[in-house]
Each structure stands twice: as structure tokens, then as C-alpha cells.
Design a protein around this motif. Structure first.
Motif, PDB file in Angstrom:
ATOM      1  N   VAL A   1      46.407  41.930  38.376  1.00 33.76           N
ATOM      2  CA  VAL A   1      45.123  42.509  37.999  1.00 33.76           C
ATOM      3  C   VAL A   1      45.053  43.910  38.592  1.00 33.76           C
ATOM      4  N   GLU A   2      44.656  44.860  37.769  1.00 34.77           N
ATOM      5  CA  GLU A   2      44.492  46.228  38.250  1.00 34.77           C
ATOM      6  C   GLU A   2      43.028  46.458  38.573  1.00 34.77           C
ATOM      7  N   LEU A   3      42.781  46.939  39.774  1.00 35.20           N
ATOM      8  CA  LEU A   3      41.431  47.309  40.184  1.00 35.20           C
ATOM      9  C   LEU A   3      41.358  48.824  40.147  1.00 35.20           C
ATOM     10  N   ARG A   4      40.538  49.342  39.243  1.00 38.71           N
ATOM     11  CA  ARG A   4      40.390  50.790  39.128  1.00 38.71           C
ATOM     12  C   ARG A   4      39.175  51.244  39.903  1.00 38.71           C
ATOM     13  N   GLU A   5      39.272  52.447  40.392  1.00 40.72           N
ATOM     14  CA  GLU A   5      38.145  53.014  41.114  1.00 40.72           C
ATOM     15  C   GLU A   5      37.222  53.673  40.108  1.00 40.72           C
TER      16      GLU A   5
END
Length: 175
Positions: free
Chosen positions: A38-42
Motif C-alpha cells: 500500500v502506498e501512503l501519499r502525503e
């Protein structure tokens, strides 16, 4: 001549170890590993001032991801959502707790440390199980539940900020 005379002293332990290894391989069930990332973007939110921008709570709290994902309450919710299979529902409450702890032990969460210059980070979630279909369904449910919680947390934060701004606007109108 010496090796020929003592070949049984070498072949007997080798045969015993080989037999033990084959028995172990056939008796112990295979464990399949399912992995997702899972990519957590800011996400940056404008707070109204041109000088200040607030980061999303998702990325700020990403350090807690391994603990959040492996939380027993979340695992229980996913198992209940998947109807847990007949083996889980037929267990006593104590055995259900032990079953959930075993599931928790089979979950691994890896998250590399994030540099301040990076805009996103990746969370890798792995799950081991003897049934590949159940492993896939469980991991997908666990990932979805965690993502929904993170999105809901950001929505609640934005809604609270919006309500605060509305109150501030009303106060300014009254002034």
C-alpha cells in the motif's frame, strides 16, 4: 580400504537424516505467503494561510501502521466479515482468541523508513496460511479495512477543521 570398510558408518546417519527430512516435508503442511503493498501519499491541505500547509494524518501516523494493521480488533472484524469459516465459529471464546493470536503471528508488516524529501511511503503486508484462497481473502479484507480507517481518519479531520472554520466565520460575522 578404510572408507569401504566404514561406509555404513557414513551411510546410516545420512539415510536417517534423509528419512527424517522426507517425513517432515510430507507431514508439515505447506504455508503460502500472500503479500500486498500500500502506498501512503502525503496529501497537503491548505489551512487558509498562504504560509502554512498541513500534512495529512495518514502519513504522519504511518509509523504506527504495523501496530494498527495487526490490531486484534481489526483481525476479529475481518474474520467476522469473512464469516470466519466453520473452524472459527465453532470454537469457544478462549479458543477464538487463541486463533486470532495465531493469525496475528502470521501477519508481517514492513515499512521502510521515510526520508523527509519523499512524498510517499510504502507499507508491505504479508500473511502466511495453509490455504492460499483464504490467505488471499483475509489479506485483502485486512488491507481494505486498514485503508478505509485511514481514509475515514482524514475525512474526520477535514470535517472537524471545516466545522471549526464555519464557527470561526460565524464568530467573525458576529463581530
Amino acid at each position: 580400504k578404510v572408507l569401504r570398510k566404514r561406509r555404513w558408518q557414513a551411510l546410516l546417519p545420512l539415510g536417517f537424516i534423509l528419512t527424517l527430512g522426507v517425513c517432515f516435508a510430507t507431514i508439515v503442511p505447506r504455508k503460502y505467503i500472500v503479500t500486498t503493498q500500500v502506498e501512503l501519499r502525503e496529501n497537503l491541505f491548505d489551512t487558509g494561510d498562504r504560509r502554512s500547509v498541513a500534512a495529512s494524518t495518514t502519513l504522519r501516523e504511518a509509523e504506527n501502521a504495523p501496530y494498527q494493521i495487526k490490531a486484534l480488533a481489526r483481525i476479529r472484524a475481518v474474520v467476522d466479515q469473512l464469516q470466519g469459516g466453520t473452524d472459527y465459529m465453532s470454537l469457544s471464546p478462549q479458543d477464538q482468541h487463541v486463533y486470532l493470536l495465531e493469525l496475528q503471528d502470521d501477519i508481517e508488516v514492513a515499512m521502510p523508513s521515510r526520508l523527509k524529501t519523499q512524498g510517499s511511503t510504502f507499507v508491505t503486508i504479508s500473511f502466511r496460511h495453509t490455504d492460499p484462497r483464504r490467505a488471499f481473502e483475509f489479506l485483502r479484507g485486512l488491507r481494505t479495512a486498514w485503508i478505509e480507517q485511514e481514509v475515514e481518519r482524514d475525512r474526520n479531520r477535514l470535517a472537524a477543521e471545516y466545522q471549526g472554520l464555519l464557527r470561526k466565520q460565524e464568530d467573525l460575522k458576529k463581530e
